[in-house]
Write a protein that holds these residues in place. Sequence first.
Motif, PDB file in Angstrom:
ATOM      1  N   ASP A   1      21.502 -25.125   4.662  1.00 60.10           N
ATOM      2  CA  ASP A   1      20.094 -25.298   4.987  1.00 60.10           C
ATOM      3  C   ASP A   1      19.951 -26.117   6.276  1.00 60.10           C
ATOM      4  N   SER A   2      19.274 -25.563   7.244  1.00 62.55           N
ATOM      5  CA  SER A   2      19.189 -26.196   8.562  1.00 62.55           C
ATOM      6  C   SER A   2      18.489 -27.545   8.511  1.00 62.55           C
ATOM      7  N   TYR A  38      30.396 -17.803  21.498  1.00 63.10           N
ATOM      8  CA  TYR A  38      30.336 -19.261  21.368  1.00 63.10           C
ATOM      9  C   TYR A  38      31.716 -19.883  21.568  1.00 63.10           C
ATOM     10  N   ASP A  52      26.504 -28.595  18.891  1.00 63.83           N
ATOM     11  CA  ASP A  52      27.681 -28.136  19.624  1.00 63.83           C
ATOM     12  C   ASP A  52      28.876 -29.060  19.453  1.00 63.83           C
ATOM     13  N   TRP A  57      25.284 -20.074   2.691  1.00 66.44           N
ATOM     14  CA  TRP A  57      24.774 -20.598   3.939  1.00 66.44           C
ATOM     15  C   TRP A  57      24.351 -22.057   3.744  1.00 66.44           C
ATOM     16  N   GLU A  99      25.305 -18.065  11.420  1.00 67.93           N
ATOM     17  CA  GLU A  99      24.071 -18.493  12.088  1.00 67.93           C
ATOM     18  C   GLU A  99      23.564 -19.819  11.528  1.00 67.93           C
ATOM     19  N   SER A 100      23.706 -20.009  10.218  1.00 68.84           N
ATOM     20  CA  SER A 100      23.236 -21.266   9.615  1.00 68.84           C
ATOM     21  C   SER A 100      24.075 -22.453  10.086  1.00 68.84           C
ATOM     22  N   VAL A 146      20.285 -31.487   9.336  1.00 71.22           N
ATOM     23  CA  VAL A 146      19.881 -32.481  10.337  1.00 71.22           C
ATOM     24  C   VAL A 146      20.270 -33.874   9.849  1.00 71.22           C
ATOM     25  N   LEU A 175      25.606 -22.665  13.080  1.00 70.73           N
ATOM     26  CA  LEU A 175      25.374 -22.894  14.509  1.00 70.73           C
ATOM     27  C   LEU A 175      24.202 -23.831  14.764  1.00 70.73           C
ATOM     28  N   THR A 176      23.284 -23.947  13.816  1.00 71.86           N
ATOM     29  CA  THR A 176      22.144 -24.842  13.998  1.00 71.86           C
ATOM     30  C   THR A 176      22.559 -26.311  13.913  1.00 71.86           C
ATOM     31  N   CYS A 177      23.809 -26.569  13.520  1.00 65.23           N
ATOM     32  CA  CYS A 177      24.265 -27.954  13.340  1.00 65.23           C
ATOM     33  C   CYS A 177      24.587 -28.652  14.653  1.00 65.23           C
TER      34      CYS A 177
END
Length: 360
Positions: free
Chosen positions: A116-117, A76, A49, A114, A42-43, A121, A45-47
Amino acid sequence: MHPFGALVRYPKGWEGNLPKVKTISFAIPCYNSAAYMDKCIESLLTCGDDIEILIVNDGSTKDNTSEKAHEWEERYPGIIRAIDQENRGHGGAVNHGLECATGLYFKVVDSDDWLDSAAMVHVMAYLRRQVERKNPTDLVIGNYVYEKVHEGTRTVIGYRNVFPQNQEFTWDDINRFHSSQYLLMHSVIYRTDILRGMNLQLPEHCFYVDNIFVYAPLPHVRTLYYINEDMYRYFIGREDQSVNESVMLSRIDQQLRITRTMIDAVDIVNDVPQPKLAKYMENYLSMMMCICSVFLRMEKTSENEQKRSDIWKYLEDANPELYRHVRYNVLNMGTNLPFEFGRRIGLGGYRLAQKIFKFN
Protein backbone atom coordinates in the motif's frame (compact mmCIF):
# COMPACT_ATOMS: atom_id res chain seq x y z
CA MET A 1 34.19 -7.31 -2.61
CA HIS A 2 30.64 -6.74 -1.39
CA PRO A 3 30.65 -5.93 2.36
CA PHE A 4 28.57 -9.02 3.10
CA GLY A 5 30.82 -11.28 1.05
CA ALA A 6 28.01 -12.36 -1.30
CA LEU A 7 28.09 -12.29 -5.06
CA VAL A 8 26.18 -9.24 -6.26
CA ARG A 9 24.97 -8.81 -9.83
CA TYR A 10 24.67 -5.14 -10.67
CA PRO A 11 22.74 -3.76 -13.67
CA LYS A 12 24.40 -2.85 -16.93
CA GLY A 13 26.37 0.37 -16.69
CA TRP A 14 27.30 -0.01 -13.04
CA GLU A 15 30.53 -1.89 -13.68
CA GLY A 16 33.30 -0.49 -11.46
CA ASN A 17 30.95 1.88 -9.61
CA LEU A 18 29.83 0.53 -6.26
CA PRO A 19 26.37 2.01 -5.70
CA LYS A 20 25.24 3.83 -2.59
CA VAL A 21 23.75 1.39 -0.07
CA LYS A 22 20.05 1.04 -0.68
CA THR A 23 17.59 1.51 2.16
CA ILE A 24 15.76 -1.70 1.37
CA SER A 25 15.87 -4.60 -1.08
CA PHE A 26 12.52 -5.99 -2.18
CA ALA A 27 12.76 -9.54 -3.55
CA ILE A 28 9.92 -10.68 -5.82
CA PRO A 29 9.97 -14.44 -6.52
CA CYS A 30 8.31 -14.93 -9.90
CA TYR A 31 7.20 -18.18 -11.47
CA ASN A 32 4.99 -17.76 -14.55
CA SER A 33 3.86 -14.45 -13.07
CA ALA A 34 3.52 -12.34 -16.21
CA ALA A 35 -0.23 -11.88 -15.79
CA TYR A 36 -0.02 -10.10 -12.44
CA MET A 37 3.58 -9.10 -11.61
CA ASP A 38 3.22 -5.54 -12.98
CA LYS A 39 0.87 -4.44 -10.18
CA CYS A 40 3.31 -5.70 -7.59
CA ILE A 41 6.29 -3.94 -9.16
CA GLU A 42 4.39 -0.68 -9.63
CA SER A 43 3.43 -0.64 -5.95
CA LEU A 44 7.09 -0.95 -4.94
CA LEU A 45 8.28 1.81 -7.25
CA THR A 46 6.25 4.34 -5.27
CA CYS A 47 8.63 3.78 -2.33
CA GLY A 48 11.35 6.00 -3.85
CA ASP A 49 14.68 5.72 -5.63
CA ASP A 50 16.67 4.56 -2.59
CA ILE A 51 15.28 1.06 -2.96
CA GLU A 52 16.13 -1.90 -5.12
CA ILE A 53 13.66 -4.36 -6.58
CA LEU A 54 15.03 -7.82 -7.31
CA ILE A 55 12.76 -9.66 -9.72
CA VAL A 56 13.83 -13.28 -9.39
CA ASN A 57 12.54 -15.30 -12.34
CA ASP A 58 12.42 -18.85 -11.01
CA GLY A 59 12.75 -20.74 -14.28
CA SER A 60 9.39 -19.66 -15.74
CA THR A 61 8.48 -21.62 -18.86
CA LYS A 62 4.80 -20.93 -19.58
CA ASP A 63 4.89 -17.18 -20.16
CA ASN A 64 7.19 -14.19 -20.71
CA THR A 65 8.04 -13.52 -17.06
CA SER A 66 11.74 -13.21 -17.85
CA GLU A 67 11.20 -10.80 -20.74
CA LYS A 68 8.94 -8.59 -18.63
CA ALA A 69 11.48 -8.57 -15.80
CA HIS A 70 14.24 -7.39 -18.13
CA GLU A 71 11.96 -4.75 -19.63
CA TRP A 72 11.36 -3.39 -16.14
CA GLU A 73 15.12 -3.36 -15.49
CA GLU A 74 15.72 -1.35 -18.67
CA ARG A 75 13.06 1.18 -17.64
CA TYR A 76 14.43 1.60 -14.10
CA PRO A 77 18.19 1.00 -14.14
CA GLY A 78 19.75 1.31 -10.72
CA ILE A 79 16.47 0.40 -9.05
CA ILE A 80 15.23 -2.81 -10.66
CA ARG A 81 17.36 -5.88 -11.34
CA ALA A 82 16.14 -8.89 -13.29
CA ILE A 83 17.64 -12.15 -12.04
CA ASP A 84 17.10 -15.39 -13.96
CA GLN A 85 17.70 -18.76 -12.33
CA GLU A 86 16.87 -22.38 -12.98
CA ASN A 87 13.75 -23.46 -11.17
CA ARG A 88 14.53 -23.78 -7.43
CA GLY A 89 11.13 -23.05 -5.94
CA HIS A 90 9.99 -20.15 -3.81
CA GLY A 91 12.68 -20.81 -1.21
CA GLY A 92 15.39 -20.86 -3.85
CA ALA A 93 14.16 -17.55 -5.24
CA VAL A 94 14.23 -15.95 -1.78
CA ASN A 95 17.72 -17.35 -1.16
CA HIS A 96 18.96 -15.89 -4.45
CA GLY A 97 17.35 -12.55 -3.72
CA LEU A 98 19.00 -12.41 -0.30
CA GLU A 99 22.35 -13.31 -1.86
CA CYS A 100 22.10 -10.41 -4.30
CA ALA A 101 20.57 -7.82 -1.97
CA THR A 102 22.46 -4.58 -1.25
CA GLY A 103 19.83 -2.93 0.94
CA LEU A 104 20.09 -2.32 4.68
CA TYR A 105 16.73 -4.08 4.95
CA PHE A 106 15.23 -7.03 3.10
CA LYS A 107 11.60 -7.80 2.34
CA VAL A 108 9.95 -10.51 0.25
CA VAL A 109 6.86 -9.54 -1.75
CA ASP A 110 5.09 -12.28 -3.66
CA SER A 111 4.40 -11.45 -7.27
CA ASP A 112 0.59 -11.56 -6.93
CA ASP A 113 0.58 -9.28 -3.87
CA TRP A 114 1.30 -5.58 -3.49
CA LEU A 115 2.25 -2.90 -0.96
CA ASP A 116 0.00 0.00 0.00
CA SER A 117 1.56 3.27 -1.15
CA ALA A 118 0.14 5.41 1.65
CA ALA A 119 1.31 2.97 4.32
CA MET A 120 4.76 2.72 2.78
CA VAL A 121 5.31 6.47 3.19
CA HIS A 122 5.47 5.89 6.95
CA VAL A 123 7.42 2.64 6.67
CA MET A 124 10.06 4.11 4.37
CA ALA A 125 10.45 7.21 6.56
CA TYR A 126 11.40 5.00 9.50
CA LEU A 127 13.72 2.78 7.44
CA ARG A 128 15.53 5.84 6.07
CA ARG A 129 16.22 7.07 9.59
CA GLN A 130 17.86 3.72 10.35
CA VAL A 131 20.43 4.19 7.60
CA GLU A 132 22.06 6.92 9.69
CA ARG A 133 22.07 4.92 12.94
CA LYS A 134 24.99 2.94 14.31
CA ASN A 135 22.61 0.18 15.48
CA PRO A 136 19.57 0.07 13.21
CA THR A 137 16.41 -1.73 14.29
CA ASP A 138 16.60 -5.46 13.55
CA LEU A 139 12.94 -6.10 12.66
CA VAL A 140 10.31 -3.65 11.45
CA ILE A 141 6.70 -4.84 11.48
CA GLY A 142 3.55 -3.62 9.71
CA ASN A 143 -0.01 -4.86 9.29
CA TYR A 144 -1.18 -7.02 6.41
CA VAL A 145 -4.53 -7.42 4.71
CA TYR A 146 -6.17 -10.54 3.30
CA GLU A 147 -7.64 -9.34 -0.01
CA LYS A 148 -10.31 -11.74 -1.26
CA VAL A 149 -10.71 -9.91 -4.53
CA HIS A 150 -13.39 -12.17 -6.03
CA GLU A 151 -15.55 -11.81 -2.89
CA GLY A 152 -14.84 -8.12 -2.47
CA THR A 153 -13.83 -8.66 1.16
CA ARG A 154 -10.76 -7.75 3.16
CA THR A 155 -9.50 -8.74 6.61
CA VAL A 156 -6.85 -6.67 8.37
CA ILE A 157 -4.35 -8.38 10.66
CA GLY A 158 -2.74 -5.82 12.96
CA TYR A 159 -0.73 -5.89 16.17
CA ARG A 160 -1.84 -2.88 18.25
CA ASN A 161 -2.61 -5.14 21.19
CA VAL A 162 0.80 -6.86 20.98
CA PHE A 163 3.48 -4.26 20.30
CA PRO A 164 4.30 -0.79 21.68
CA GLN A 165 3.87 1.98 19.13
CA ASN A 166 6.18 4.85 18.19
CA GLN A 167 9.18 3.38 19.96
CA GLU A 168 11.85 0.78 19.48
CA PHE A 169 11.34 -2.17 21.84
CA THR A 170 12.56 -5.67 22.72
CA TRP A 171 10.86 -9.03 23.18
CA ASP A 172 10.48 -8.25 26.89
CA ASP A 173 8.10 -5.41 25.99
CA ILE A 174 5.56 -7.35 23.93
CA ASN A 175 2.07 -8.36 25.02
CA ARG A 176 0.10 -11.50 24.30
CA PHE A 177 -0.75 -12.48 20.72
CA HIS A 178 -4.34 -13.44 19.94
CA SER A 179 -4.94 -16.85 18.38
CA SER A 180 -5.32 -15.26 14.93
CA GLN A 181 -2.14 -13.20 15.17
CA TYR A 182 1.18 -14.41 13.88
CA LEU A 183 4.10 -12.69 12.25
CA LEU A 184 3.87 -13.77 8.63
CA MET A 185 6.20 -13.02 5.74
CA HIS A 186 3.77 -10.26 4.78
CA SER A 187 4.28 -8.29 7.99
CA VAL A 188 8.05 -8.43 8.51
CA ILE A 189 11.01 -6.40 7.27
CA TYR A 190 14.32 -7.81 8.50
CA ARG A 191 17.63 -6.03 8.64
CA THR A 192 19.59 -7.85 5.95
CA ASP A 193 22.55 -8.56 8.23
CA ILE A 194 20.29 -10.51 10.60
CA LEU A 195 19.42 -13.00 7.88
CA ARG A 196 22.93 -13.20 6.49
CA GLY A 197 24.51 -13.44 9.93
CA MET A 198 22.49 -16.56 10.77
CA ASN A 199 23.14 -17.95 7.26
CA LEU A 200 19.44 -18.31 6.51
CA GLN A 201 18.86 -20.84 3.75
CA LEU A 202 15.29 -21.80 2.93
CA PRO A 203 14.52 -25.29 1.58
CA GLU A 204 14.30 -25.35 -2.19
CA HIS A 205 11.64 -26.98 -4.38
CA CYS A 206 9.21 -26.78 -1.47
CA PHE A 207 6.20 -24.64 -0.64
CA TYR A 208 5.39 -23.04 2.75
CA VAL A 209 8.98 -21.92 3.34
CA ASP A 210 7.65 -18.56 4.51
CA ASN A 211 6.99 -20.22 7.86
CA ILE A 212 10.72 -20.77 8.33
CA PHE A 213 11.43 -17.20 7.20
CA VAL A 214 9.30 -15.74 10.01
CA TYR A 215 10.30 -18.28 12.67
CA ALA A 216 13.96 -19.26 12.57
CA PRO A 217 15.44 -15.70 12.58
CA LEU A 218 13.44 -14.45 15.59
CA PRO A 219 15.95 -15.45 18.32
CA HIS A 220 18.56 -13.40 16.45
CA VAL A 221 16.39 -10.27 16.61
CA ARG A 222 17.16 -7.93 19.50
CA THR A 223 15.24 -4.75 18.61
CA LEU A 224 11.85 -4.27 16.95
CA TYR A 225 9.64 -1.41 15.76
CA TYR A 226 5.93 -1.63 14.93
CA ILE A 227 4.24 0.68 12.42
CA ASN A 228 0.46 0.52 12.68
CA GLU A 229 -0.20 0.81 8.94
CA ASP A 230 -1.87 -1.65 6.57
CA MET A 231 1.32 -2.23 4.63
CA TYR A 232 0.99 -5.53 2.77
CA ARG A 233 -1.93 -6.61 0.59
CA TYR A 234 -2.15 -10.38 0.37
CA PHE A 235 -4.17 -11.57 -2.62
CA ILE A 236 -6.33 -14.67 -2.11
CA GLY A 237 -8.35 -16.27 -4.87
CA ARG A 238 -6.22 -18.02 -7.48
CA GLU A 239 -7.01 -21.71 -7.85
CA ASP A 240 -3.32 -22.67 -7.98
CA GLN A 241 -2.42 -20.67 -4.87
CA SER A 242 -0.47 -22.57 -2.22
CA VAL A 243 -3.03 -21.74 0.48
CA ASN A 244 -5.92 -23.11 -1.58
CA GLU A 245 -7.33 -25.99 0.46
CA SER A 246 -7.18 -28.60 -2.31
CA VAL A 247 -3.63 -27.53 -3.12
CA MET A 248 -2.63 -27.81 0.54
CA LEU A 249 -4.07 -31.31 0.64
CA SER A 250 -1.99 -32.33 -2.35
CA ARG A 251 1.15 -30.84 -0.78
CA ILE A 252 0.79 -32.17 2.74
CA ASP A 253 4.19 -33.88 2.52
CA GLN A 254 5.78 -30.47 1.93
CA GLN A 255 3.94 -29.07 4.93
CA LEU A 256 5.36 -31.92 7.00
CA ARG A 257 8.85 -31.25 5.66
CA ILE A 258 8.68 -27.59 6.63
CA THR A 259 7.37 -28.43 10.09
CA ARG A 260 10.25 -30.85 10.69
CA THR A 261 12.69 -28.19 9.53
CA MET A 262 11.22 -25.74 12.03
CA ILE A 263 11.50 -28.29 14.83
CA ASP A 264 15.19 -28.73 14.01
CA ALA A 265 15.90 -25.01 13.43
CA VAL A 266 15.40 -23.71 16.96
CA ASP A 267 15.59 -25.35 20.37
CA ILE A 268 12.92 -23.19 21.98
CA VAL A 269 13.36 -24.70 25.44
CA ASN A 270 17.12 -24.21 25.74
CA ASP A 271 18.14 -21.56 23.22
CA VAL A 272 15.46 -18.86 23.52
CA PRO A 273 16.08 -17.04 26.81
CA GLN A 274 13.33 -14.43 26.32
CA PRO A 275 10.18 -16.00 27.88
CA LYS A 276 7.68 -14.04 25.80
CA LEU A 277 9.42 -14.89 22.55
CA ALA A 278 9.71 -18.55 23.58
CA LYS A 279 5.96 -18.66 24.28
CA TYR A 280 5.16 -17.05 20.92
CA MET A 281 7.39 -19.52 19.05
CA GLU A 282 5.84 -22.42 20.94
CA ASN A 283 2.38 -21.23 19.87
CA TYR A 284 3.52 -20.82 16.27
CA LEU A 285 4.86 -24.36 16.20
CA SER A 286 1.60 -25.53 17.79
CA MET A 287 -0.27 -23.92 14.91
CA MET A 288 1.96 -25.69 12.38
CA MET A 289 1.41 -29.04 14.08
CA CYS A 290 -2.33 -28.36 14.14
CA ILE A 291 -2.34 -27.71 10.38
CA CYS A 292 -0.51 -30.97 9.76
CA SER A 293 -2.93 -32.91 11.94
CA VAL A 294 -6.09 -31.36 10.48
CA PHE A 295 -5.11 -31.85 6.85
CA LEU A 296 -3.96 -35.40 7.47
CA ARG A 297 -7.39 -36.14 8.95
CA MET A 298 -9.34 -34.65 6.05
CA GLU A 299 -8.84 -37.87 4.10
CA LYS A 300 -9.42 -41.00 6.21
CA THR A 301 -6.56 -43.28 5.25
CA SER A 302 -4.20 -45.44 7.28
CA GLU A 303 -1.28 -43.77 5.50
CA ASN A 304 -2.37 -40.33 6.72
CA GLU A 305 -2.85 -41.59 10.26
CA GLN A 306 0.68 -42.98 10.17
CA LYS A 307 2.05 -39.67 8.93
CA ARG A 308 0.21 -37.85 11.70
CA SER A 309 1.68 -40.22 14.27
CA ASP A 310 5.13 -39.84 12.74
CA ILE A 311 5.23 -36.03 12.87
CA TRP A 312 4.27 -36.02 16.54
CA LYS A 313 6.85 -38.69 17.28
CA TYR A 314 9.44 -36.57 15.46
CA LEU A 315 8.72 -33.65 17.78
CA GLU A 316 8.75 -35.86 20.87
CA ASP A 317 12.11 -37.39 19.97
CA ALA A 318 13.60 -33.97 19.17
CA ASN A 319 12.41 -32.20 22.31
CA PRO A 320 10.25 -34.06 24.86
CA GLU A 321 9.50 -30.95 26.93
CA LEU A 322 8.46 -28.92 23.90
CA TYR A 323 6.36 -31.88 22.73
CA ARG A 324 4.36 -31.81 25.96
CA HIS A 325 3.72 -28.08 25.66
CA VAL A 326 2.68 -28.27 22.00
CA ARG A 327 0.69 -31.50 22.25
CA TYR A 328 -1.49 -30.08 25.03
CA ASN A 329 -1.78 -26.63 23.53
CA VAL A 330 -5.45 -25.69 23.11
CA LEU A 331 -5.05 -25.90 19.32
CA ASN A 332 -4.05 -29.55 19.46
CA MET A 333 -6.03 -31.01 22.34
CA GLY A 334 -9.18 -31.47 20.26
CA THR A 335 -7.46 -31.94 16.92
CA ASN A 336 -5.73 -35.12 18.01
CA LEU A 337 -8.46 -36.84 19.99
CA PRO A 338 -8.72 -40.47 18.85
CA PHE A 339 -11.26 -42.04 16.53
CA GLU A 340 -13.96 -40.36 14.42
CA PHE A 341 -15.00 -38.01 17.23
CA GLY A 342 -11.55 -36.44 17.35
CA ARG A 343 -11.43 -36.17 13.60
CA ARG A 344 -14.74 -34.27 13.51
CA ILE A 345 -13.68 -31.96 16.34
CA GLY A 346 -10.50 -31.07 14.48
CA LEU A 347 -12.18 -30.45 11.14
CA GLY A 348 -14.97 -28.46 12.78
CA GLY A 349 -12.48 -26.18 14.48
CA TYR A 350 -10.67 -25.65 11.20
CA ARG A 351 -13.88 -24.72 9.35
CA LEU A 352 -14.82 -22.24 12.06
CA ALA A 353 -11.40 -20.59 11.96
CA GLN A 354 -11.60 -20.46 8.16
CA LYS A 355 -14.86 -18.50 8.31
CA ILE A 356 -13.67 -16.11 11.00
CA PHE A 357 -10.17 -15.37 9.73
CA LYS A 358 -10.68 -15.89 5.96
CA PHE A 359 -7.16 -17.24 5.49
CA ASN A 360 -7.92 -19.34 2.38
